[in-house]
Design a protein around this motif. Structure first.
Motif, PDB file in Angstrom:
ATOM      1  N   UNK A 186      36.842  43.345  27.074  1.00 23.43           N
ATOM      2  CA  UNK A 186      37.932  43.537  28.104  1.00 23.43           C
ATOM      3  C   UNK A 186      37.698  42.418  29.100  1.00 23.43           C
ATOM      4  N   UNK A 187      39.147  42.008  29.626  1.00 21.38           N
ATOM      5  CA  UNK A 187      39.194  41.168  30.744  1.00 21.38           C
ATOM      6  C   UNK A 187      39.920  41.520  31.883  1.00 21.38           C
ATOM      7  N   UNK A 330      49.091  36.793  46.066  1.00 24.24           N
ATOM      8  CA  UNK A 330      49.822  37.954  45.615  1.00 24.24           C
ATOM      9  C   UNK A 330      48.703  38.997  45.613  1.00 24.24           C
ATOM     10  N   UNK A 331      49.339  40.207  45.416  1.00 26.13           N
ATOM     11  CA  UNK A 331      48.260  41.375  45.159  1.00 26.13           C
ATOM     12  C   UNK A 331      48.703  42.021  43.803  1.00 26.13           C
ATOM     13  N   UNK A 332      47.869  42.333  42.911  1.00 32.62           N
ATOM     14  CA  UNK A 332      48.160  43.066  41.705  1.00 32.62           C
ATOM     15  C   UNK A 332      46.858  42.831  40.648  1.00 32.62           C
ATOM     16  N   UNK A 333      47.211  43.398  39.684  1.00 30.71           N
ATOM     17  CA  UNK A 333      45.970  43.358  38.493  1.00 30.71           C
ATOM     18  C   UNK A 333      46.416  43.141  37.032  1.00 30.71           C
ATOM     19  N   UNK A 334      45.506  42.876  36.307  1.00 29.32           N
ATOM     20  CA  UNK A 334      45.946  42.598  34.947  1.00 29.32           C
ATOM     21  C   UNK A 334      44.515  43.087  34.312  1.00 29.32           C
ATOM     22  N   UNK A 335      44.810  43.696  33.028  1.00 29.71           N
ATOM     23  CA  UNK A 335      43.610  44.141  32.317  1.00 29.71           C
ATOM     24  C   UNK A 335      44.053  44.012  30.782  1.00 29.71           C
ATOM     25  N   UNK A 336      43.396  43.321  30.020  1.00 26.86           N
ATOM     26  CA  UNK A 336      43.583  43.064  28.547  1.00 26.86           C
ATOM     27  C   UNK A 336      42.489  43.798  27.732  1.00 26.86           C
ATOM     28  N   UNK A 337      42.619  44.531  26.815  1.00 29.24           N
ATOM     29  CA  UNK A 337      41.590  45.140  25.693  1.00 29.24           C
ATOM     30  C   UNK A 337      41.842  44.329  24.545  1.00 29.24           C
TER      31      UNK A 337
END
Ligand code: NAD
Length: 467
Positions: A186-187, A330-337
């Motif tokens: 996971x990243x 900027x505010x936010x998020x990212x997830x990669x499985x």
């Protein structure tokens, strides 16, 4: 008809994430009695989300019998803001409250490092607890809570609202049904901007003795999401972290914004007097405890990290790469499985992938909104099978109230605790511990340069499948 004892058992069952019979509302109405609540910690989160909103939405089934805060001014302000009735006691200490009241549930919304005190005292008094995240800030306090829960046979709910958002739940659903096979790595990156991110450094959060650092205060949300999404527990943690952007700066005076002579030039100048609530809740009550809500971001007392990278190895051998930054444009998020059959990517507020046009300040206001949001929208999740085509799943989304998580958590606790919890949203002390222990281990790793075993921190030993 359910007795009060049965209601208490119900809270326990909810905390454990089990399915129980009979909604509390019916039980309370049948008894003709309301759930008796005490709120410990009457700051903004307690006043609004665990205070005013509860009276507005569930006033027919709950009543506040006591408010507790060590700041008498803020306590008084809270009583008016929440709108408690005249019989509700106002207490500057827990002991007086517990002598006079007989609450069914204690809600703990004080500063992070003090949660354990009130969790343990409530359990010892035979009262179930709902605590704000993080459950606590270090491994020793964590063990105290685990021991107290076992000793006094009462239960603790940890209010992990992020789990409840429909968007995060959709990710969980896709992973659980094996859309990408077995997850292998996971990243996860979380970007805080110079409005919301900076605000942590103005407040008590900037001092680790109050917040445990953002690796605990903030990342507890993110680590809990990962634990829940993966349905496993963390085993080993290695981390780097530093304070470079905020904190001690010889070129800055380090006084609070109101008294600063750089008002015209400092990009971070924030006028607390523009918000009536902030002014009345904090500024007018400084005389009681000396807490300055509009502190300088560059004062020497700041001792948390502003950049953090963490590697986590899970008990089921999933590897996780996690990054938190606090001064992103900027505010936010990212997830990669990554999985044995494909890859899922989920993200929020990445400007070049976004269809909304809110400014960073508007995003900050939405994040701080404790009431829940309306403007419904959809947000995409990308699913990509090996050798297959990319698919976009559009998930209904409402901004504010933490992506719709806040109100769903409330409904489950107060309205229908008996409702089947298909995605295991409800969290107890084991979940609370497993998320903060990643932050604690990361902190220890940063200090020692060594990887830290989660199993060395408390009596809890990580399991490859969550229980
Ligand atoms: N789940 C979420 O999304 C979310 C959002 C905001 C805050 N929170 C959590 O809610 C809690 C409160 O945060 P906040 O933003 O309202 O902070 P705040 O500073 O506005 O309020 C904290 C209150 O606790 C009181 N307090 C501090 N130490 C105390 C003690 N020893 N005894 C009694 N009272 C004490 C303070 O006087 C203050 O009124 C924190 O744990 C925070 O992590 C969670």
């Amino acid at each position: 008809m359910l007795s009060r004892r049965k209601f208490l058992t119900t809270v326990g069952a909810v905390a454990a994430g089990t399915i129980i019979a009979g909604p509390v509302k019916a039980a309370i109405k049948a008894n003709g009695k309301k759930i008796k609540l005490v709120l410990i910690g009457t700051g903004v989160r307690g006043n609004s989300f665990w205070g005013k909103r509860i009276i507005e939405k569930y006033g027919d089934i709950v009543q506040f019998v006591g408010l507790v805060d060590h700041n008498p001014g803020r306590l008084k302000y809270a009583a008016e803001y929440i709108g408690v009735d005249k019989k509700c006691g106002l207490y500057s200490n827990f002991e007086d409250m517990i002598k006079n009241e007989n609450p069914d549930l204690a809600m703990v919304t004080t500063t992070d490092a003090t949660h354990h005190t009130y969790i343990v005292k409530s359990l010892a008094a035979g009262v179930d607890v709902l605590t704000e995240k993080p459950m606590t800030t270090d491994e020793f306090k964590c063990q105290e809570i685990l021991d107290a829960e076992e000793k006094y046979k009462r239960k603790v709910i940890v209010a992990f609202n992020y789990r409840w958002s429909p968007y995060n739940t959709k990710v969980k659903e896709m992973l659980d049904r094996g859309d990408i096979g077995d997850i292998v790595s996971v990243d996860f990156s979380w970007m805080l901007n110079t409005s919301h991110g900076a605000s942590y450094f103005r407040r008590w959060h900037g001092q680790r003795e109050h917040s445990g650092t953002l690796l605990v205060h903030k990342s507890t949300h993110h680590f809990d999401l990962i634990n829940w999404w993966l349905d496993s527990e963390p085993k080993e943690v290695f981390a780097y972290g530093d304070l470079e952007f905020y904190g001690r700066n010889p070129k800055k005076k380090g006084v609070n914004c109101r008294n600063c002579d750089e008002k015209e030039t400092c990009k971070f100048y924030w006028d607390i007097t523009r918000s009536k609530d902030d002014y009345e809740r904090y500024v007018l009550n400084e005389e009681h405890d000396g807490y300055i809500r509009d502190n300088c971001l560059f004062r020497p007392e700041i001792n948390i990290y502003d950049k953090m990278n963490v590697n986590i190895k899970y008990a089921n051998n999933v590897y996780v790469n996690y990054m938190l930054t606090t001064y992103s444009p900027w505010e936010g998020w990212r997830v990669a499985f990554n999985g044995t059959k494909g890859r899922i990517e989920a993200f929020m507020d990445v400007p070049y992938l976004n269809t909304e046009t809110l400014s960073q300040e508007e995003l900050h206001a939405a994040e701080m909104n404790q009431e829940g949001g309306t403007n419904a929208n959809t947000k995409p999740i990308i699913s990509h099978k090996l050798w297959g085509k990319q698919k976009t799943i559009n998930v209904p989304y409402s901004r504010g109230g933490h992506g719709g998580g806040d109100i769903r958590l409330h409904d489950q606790v107060f309205l229908h605790p008996g409702k089947e919890d298909e995605f295991k949203h409800m969290a107890g002390t084991r979940d609370g511990a497993m998320s903060i222990l990643i932050g604690v281990a990361a902190r220890n790793s940063i200090e020692t340069g060594e990887p830290i075993q989660i199993g060395s921190l408390t009596h809890l030993q990580p399991k490859s499948k969550r229980i």
